[in-house]
Structures are given as C-alpha cells and as structure tokens.
Design a protein around this motif. Sequence first.
Motif, PDB file in Angstrom:
ATOM      1  N   ARG A 227       0.870  -1.417  -0.224  1.00 21.67           N
ATOM      2  CA  ARG A 227       0.003  -0.069  -0.156  1.00 21.67           C
ATOM      3  C   ARG A 227       0.722   1.090   0.019  1.00 21.67           C
ATOM      4  NH1 ARG A 227      -0.863   1.579   5.691  1.00 21.67           N
ATOM      5  NH2 ARG A 227      -2.782   2.719   4.651  1.00 21.67           N
ATOM      6  N   ARG A 228       0.437   2.001  -0.623  1.00 18.98           N
ATOM      7  CA  ARG A 228       0.995   3.596   0.012  1.00 18.98           C
ATOM      8  C   ARG A 228       1.842   3.600  -1.485  1.00 18.98           C
ATOM      9  NH1 ARG A 228      -0.723   7.498   3.483  1.00 18.98           N
ATOM     10  NH2 ARG A 228      -2.940   7.112   4.253  1.00 18.98           N
ATOM     11  N   GLN A 229       2.890   3.969  -0.218  1.00 16.01           N
ATOM     12  CA  GLN A 229       4.695   4.224  -1.688  1.00 16.01           C
ATOM     13  C   GLN A 229       5.149   3.068  -1.803  1.00 16.01           C
ATOM     14  OE1 GLN A 229       4.571   5.050   1.533  1.00 16.01           O
ATOM     15  NE2 GLN A 229       6.183   4.454   2.851  1.00 16.01           N
ATOM     16  N   ARG A 230       4.713   1.453  -1.410  1.00 13.65           N
ATOM     17  CA  ARG A 230       4.985   0.276  -1.785  1.00 13.65           C
ATOM     18  C   ARG A 230       4.038  -0.555  -2.737  1.00 13.65           C
ATOM     19  NH1 ARG A 230       5.630   0.139   3.857  1.00 13.65           N
ATOM     20  NH2 ARG A 230       7.507   0.479   4.845  1.00 13.65           N
ATOM     21  N   ARG A 231       3.074   0.679  -3.785  1.00 14.40           N
ATOM     22  CA  ARG A 231       2.461   0.023  -4.268  1.00 14.40           C
ATOM     23  C   ARG A 231       3.120  -0.363  -4.942  1.00 14.40           C
ATOM     24  NH1 ARG A 231      -1.126  -2.152  -4.401  1.00 14.40           N
ATOM     25  NH2 ARG A 231      -3.257  -1.366  -5.078  1.00 14.40           N
ATOM     26  N   MET A 232       3.841  -0.356  -5.527  1.00 17.11           N
ATOM     27  CA  MET A 232       3.958  -1.547  -7.010  1.00 17.11           C
ATOM     28  C   MET A 232       4.785  -2.486  -6.741  1.00 17.11           C
ATOM     29  SD  MET A 232       3.953   0.501  -9.804  1.00 17.11           S
ATOM     30  CE  MET A 232       5.488   0.000 -11.046  1.00 17.11           C
ATOM     31  N   HIS A 233       5.378  -2.834  -5.065  1.00 17.34           N
ATOM     32  CA  HIS A 233       5.410  -4.510  -4.894  1.00 17.34           C
ATOM     33  C   HIS A 233       4.092  -5.576  -5.558  1.00 17.34           C
ATOM     34  CE1 HIS A 233       8.100  -3.205  -1.361  1.00 17.34           C
ATOM     35  NE2 HIS A 233       8.696  -2.905  -1.962  1.00 17.34           N
ATOM     36  N   ALA A 297     -10.913  13.841  -6.786  1.00 20.13           N
ATOM     37  CA  ALA A 297     -12.108  14.853  -6.285  1.00 20.13           C
ATOM     38  C   ALA A 297     -12.730  14.016  -5.628  1.00 20.13           C
ATOM     39  CB  ALA A 297     -12.357  14.760  -8.000  1.00 20.13           C
ATOM     40  N   PRO A 298     -12.319  14.422  -4.265  1.00 19.59           N
ATOM     41  CA  PRO A 298     -13.066  14.143  -3.000  1.00 19.59           C
ATOM     42  C   PRO A 298     -14.729  13.649  -2.913  1.00 19.59           C
ATOM     43  CG  PRO A 298     -11.303  16.005  -1.952  1.00 19.59           C
ATOM     44  CD  PRO A 298     -11.527  15.869  -3.824  1.00 19.59           C
ATOM     45  N   GLU A 299     -15.576  14.470  -3.695  1.00 21.84           N
ATOM     46  CA  GLU A 299     -16.739  13.710  -4.229  1.00 21.84           C
ATOM     47  C   GLU A 299     -17.094  12.716  -4.863  1.00 21.84           C
ATOM     48  OE1 GLU A 299     -15.456  16.568  -7.364  1.00 21.84           O
ATOM     49  OE2 GLU A 299     -15.354  16.825  -5.118  1.00 21.84           O
ATOM     50  N   VAL A 300     -15.499  11.870  -5.515  1.00 19.16           N
ATOM     51  CA  VAL A 300     -16.578  10.801  -6.644  1.00 19.16           C
ATOM     52  C   VAL A 300     -16.288   9.790  -5.293  1.00 19.16           C
ATOM     53  CG1 VAL A 300     -15.307   9.833  -8.465  1.00 19.16           C
ATOM     54  CG2 VAL A 300     -15.499  12.393  -8.176  1.00 19.16           C
ATOM     55  N   MET A 301     -15.503   9.655  -4.743  1.00 21.22           N
ATOM     56  CA  MET A 301     -15.393   8.291  -3.970  1.00 21.22           C
ATOM     57  C   MET A 301     -15.313   8.407  -2.563  1.00 21.22           C
ATOM     58  SD  MET A 301     -12.535   6.876  -6.345  1.00 21.22           S
ATOM     59  CE  MET A 301     -12.547   4.683  -6.042  1.00 21.22           C
ATOM     60  N   LEU A 302     -15.260   6.775  -2.393  1.00 22.28           N
ATOM     61  CA  LEU A 302     -15.195   6.911  -0.838  1.00 22.28           C
ATOM     62  C   LEU A 302     -13.607   7.453  -0.113  1.00 22.28           C
ATOM     63  CD1 LEU A 302     -17.419   3.582  -0.509  1.00 22.28           C
ATOM     64  CD2 LEU A 302     -18.072   5.934   0.167  1.00 22.28           C
ATOM     65  N   THR A 303     -13.369   8.413  -0.677  1.00 21.52           N
ATOM     66  CA  THR A 303     -11.361   9.269  -0.677  1.00 21.52           C
ATOM     67  C   THR A 303     -11.218   8.486   0.775  1.00 21.52           C
ATOM     68  OG1 THR A 303     -13.284  11.152   0.097  1.00 21.52           O
ATOM     69  CG2 THR A 303     -12.335  10.345  -2.627  1.00 21.52           C
ATOM     70  N   LEU A 304     -12.377   8.299   2.078  1.00 23.15           N
ATOM     71  CA  LEU A 304     -11.330   8.123   2.945  1.00 23.15           C
ATOM     72  C   LEU A 304     -10.127   7.525   3.585  1.00 23.15           C
ATOM     73  CD1 LEU A 304     -13.398  10.095   5.843  1.00 23.15           C
ATOM     74  CD2 LEU A 304     -11.024  11.162   4.766  1.00 23.15           C
ATOM     75  N   GLU A 305     -11.272   6.007   2.881  1.00 22.02           N
ATOM     76  CA  GLU A 305     -11.020   4.795   2.402  1.00 22.02           C
ATOM     77  C   GLU A 305     -10.038   4.727   1.513  1.00 22.02           C
ATOM     78  OE1 GLU A 305     -12.277   0.190   2.042  1.00 22.02           O
ATOM     79  OE2 GLU A 305     -13.899   1.882   1.985  1.00 22.02           O
ATOM     80  N   GLU A 306     -10.187   5.407   0.832  1.00 20.71           N
ATOM     81  CA  GLU A 306      -8.901   5.728  -0.265  1.00 20.71           C
ATOM     82  C   GLU A 306      -7.749   5.741  -0.411  1.00 20.71           C
ATOM     83  OE1 GLU A 306      -9.587   3.376  -3.387  1.00 20.71           O
ATOM     84  OE2 GLU A 306     -11.433   3.092  -2.798  1.00 20.71           O
ATOM     85  N   TRP A 307      -8.052   7.183   0.656  1.00 20.95           N
ATOM     86  CA  TRP A 307      -6.762   7.872   0.815  1.00 20.95           C
ATOM     87  C   TRP A 307      -5.854   7.016   2.001  1.00 20.95           C
ATOM     88  CZ3 TRP A 307      -9.259  13.506   1.376  1.00 20.95           C
ATOM     89  CH2 TRP A 307      -9.371  14.016   0.285  1.00 20.95           C
ATOM     90  N   THR A 308      -6.997   6.407   2.543  1.00 20.63           N
ATOM     91  CA  THR A 308      -5.880   5.331   3.330  1.00 20.63           C
ATOM     92  C   THR A 308      -4.992   3.914   2.848  1.00 20.63           C
ATOM     93  OG1 THR A 308      -7.681   5.829   5.554  1.00 20.63           O
ATOM     94  CG2 THR A 308      -5.808   3.553   5.174  1.00 20.63           C
ATOM     95  N   GLU A 309      -5.583   3.708   1.803  1.00 22.39           N
ATOM     96  CA  GLU A 309      -5.302   2.907   1.387  1.00 22.39           C
ATOM     97  C   GLU A 309      -3.735   2.679   0.246  1.00 22.39           C
ATOM     98  OE1 GLU A 309      -4.620  -1.312   0.160  1.00 22.39           O
ATOM     99  OE2 GLU A 309      -4.919  -0.299   1.428  1.00 22.39           O
ATOM    100  N   PHE A 310      -4.148   4.405  -0.307  1.00 25.48           N
ATOM    101  CA  PHE A 310      -3.582   4.633  -1.331  1.00 25.48           C
ATOM    102  C   PHE A 310      -2.372   6.394  -1.208  1.00 25.48           C
ATOM    103  CE2 PHE A 310      -6.904   3.086  -3.755  1.00 25.48           C
ATOM    104  CZ  PHE A 310      -6.096   1.135  -4.617  1.00 25.48           C
ATOM    105  N   GLY A 311      -2.557   6.791  -0.214  1.00 25.77           N
ATOM    106  CA  GLY A 311      -2.645   7.961   0.392  1.00 25.77           C
ATOM    107  C   GLY A 311      -3.277   9.155  -0.738  1.00 25.77           C
ATOM    108  N   ASP A 312      -3.123  10.583   0.027  1.00 25.40           N
ATOM    109  CA  ASP A 312      -4.631  11.219  -0.451  1.00 25.40           C
ATOM    110  C   ASP A 312      -2.846  12.774  -1.495  1.00 25.40           C
ATOM    111  OD1 ASP A 312      -5.408  14.093  -1.117  1.00 25.40           O
ATOM    112  OD2 ASP A 312      -5.457  14.315   0.836  1.00 25.40           O
TER     113      ASP A 312
END
Length: 409
Positions: A227-233, A297-312
């Motif tokens: 996850r986050r900066q290790r996504r390419m793994h 685009a914060p209004e598009v998705m469940l961004t809090l969950e997505e940001w936790t996984e991928f970063g903002d």
Amino acid sequence: RLLLLHADPVTHRCVLAEAPLGPGTLPEGATPLLHAQEGESFESVEAFAGFVALQLRVGALPAVRMIPRRADGSLDVGAVREIVTGGPLDAVRLEHTPDWEQRSIRCRVDSFLTPPTMIGASLDGGDPFVLQRVEVPGLDASRYVEKRLWATSPDRTRVPISLIARADVVADGTAPVLLHGHGVFGQCLDPLLQPEVLALADRGVVVAVAHVRGGGELGPQWHHDGRRQRRMHSVDDLVACADHLVASGWAAPDRIGAVATGAGAMVVGAAANRAPELFRAVLAETPLVDPLETLLAPEVMLTLEEWTEFGDPAEDETAYRTLRACSPAENIRETEYPAVYAFTALEGTDIPPACAAIWVARLRERVTSDPAERPVLLRVADSLEGGEDLRVEGVAWLLDQLGAADLEG
C-alpha cells in the motif's frame, strides 16, 4: 487473565500474550506466550474453560490451533494442536462454539474442491470429524487437482499462488490460464468452491489466484508492503506470478488472461503496462485504472478509505508520484498490448465509469496491436443490476481470446 494479540515492536510479528486482568493493561506489560513464526499471522483468540482456540493464517491460508490450559488455568504452549484437514488449499475458520465447558470446537473448511464443510475437533485428540457438509450434485473432486505454488518477486519475496486444474492437464507449457489478481485493502482471496471455476477447469483452463502484496493473505505486514509508497510491490508480484506459471509449465506464454475487479484492476493494468507480452487478454470489472482522476476529486468516491490505502495525492507528493507511476492510464506504451475488455456501469458503483472510458481511449490511441486480433473494448451498462450477465459475457470473450472457447471437458 487477559489474553492479548499484538505486534512485536522489533520483529513486527504477532504475539499471543497474557496479563493479569485489570484496568490499564497494555501489551508492553504482558507476558508473551506464543510468537508467530515466518509465514504466520495471528488473527483472533477465543477462550474456553480447558483451552483457547487461536485463529491464524499459515502459508497464506486460514488455520486454527487449540492451546490447552493447565490445572492452574495457564496455557500449555508446548502442547499446541493444529487442526489438520489434509487438503493443500484447505481454509479452516473457527465457527461459533457456544459452550464454555466444551472440549471441542467447530470449524468451517473450504477449498477449490471442498464444499463448505463443518468439522469438529477435540482437545482430547483424534482426527477432525465431519459434522455437516453441503452437498454439491455432480461434484467429482478426483477430476481436478489444486496446488500451492510460490513465485519469487524481484526483491526475493515469495508470493503464493493458488491453482486448480483438471487432473489430466499436464504442465507442459500449452495450457490457457485465467490469472486473478487483486492486492488491495488487505482483502484475502482464499480458495472457495465455485461452480464457475470448475466449469473453466472442465474446459482445460488452469485457474490461478495470485496472492500479491496489498492483500491480507500473509497478515497485516503483507498488506502494508503493498500500500501507499509500496504500491509497486503488488505489480512486481503479479508479473512474477505470471512468469512463474510460464516457467513451471502451467501456462502457455501467449495464453494468460488476467482478471481483476475495482481497485485490483490497477494492479493488473499496471502489470500489463510493465510486461504486455506476458498477457494475452485482460478482463476488468468496474476498474480503478485512472486513480489520479478519481482520488484528486474528494466528492467522487469513498475517498477517506481510498486515501488510507493509497495516500492523498493532493496533499502528499510521494502519494501522487506513486499513483502516477502505477496508474494504468498514465503509463501506456506504444507497443503491442493484450486484448482488453472493460465493463462498468453508470450507476451502482463507487468507481466512475469515466475511469474505464479514459483508460480504454488512451489504450486505443497508443497501442500498436492489431485491433481485429486484440481488440480494446468498453461495455457500459445502466446499472450493476444483472451484473452477473456482464461477467458471463466478459468470461466468454476471455475464453475466446485464450483459444479455450471450443475446448471440451
């Protein structure tokens, strides 16, 4: 006593510990009882009068162990008993056992070839015994084989693969393969009996699941490493799994079809960018393949969950650069690509249909493959109601691309 599960601050492996029951008990003041070994992760513990039942994951599969109590109530960790069922891909999960005094537990067992089965296991020993099994008419498990394979990622991490095939399929490098990848949100793709998977195996298709980092199959650290900066793994792992299937003879190098859903399509799409020659076709359902378009685009998705996984990406430059580097829509090369079938819906999905549309449009602009031989297709429905029909249509297309549409069982 209070039983605790916590991560060791040095090894980061899980520890089962105990402490006197009282206010303010912290892991640092507890007495360690049992440390998870390499490839293990503890998930939960349930107490009974004569023992405790430990739910864990071993070798990327759910497992259960029973730890007996001594006369004084302490745990005898030298007499741990693991519930062994014998199947190479058996997933064993602790079920509700309501009697505090009971000396046995109930567990559910699943695999590619094991119908949902309730078993009992006694603290007093003996083999587990079947309490109930779901009957599957026409199932002959002897017609198939299921296996655990291990690929090696570029950083030397071993990545598990779950595989099922018809028993007479030979690993001679000629079989078509349907390879499923996900690797997000710590979700586990544990083997499960599914009629549609057996139907694919009946056609001679090898079905494989790549348990790449970002999933939870090998515990919390496995999730954190993807996850986050290790996504390419996750991308490295999926490419390694496809390479291993070819090298071990389970896959023909020009007959691998990659399948993914939602955020998992980011991994599959990035793997296709990295090594397009490895895949004959890609099937993507409601794919998150243009993450910057949606996560900015914060209004598009469940961004809090997505940001936790991928970063903002709007606030964190590292998150932005990582997402840009692994975004399928941002890194398409002018070369031959696998055929692509993406399907989505105008309603009923958290991922906007424009995400798939942008990806498909950019693929059509840049790839050099013959569009008649390797088409890039987009299917948009009004809603995901009746989504099963879209999946069937997509799988039929994939079988045609893999040259498996006319294979007979």
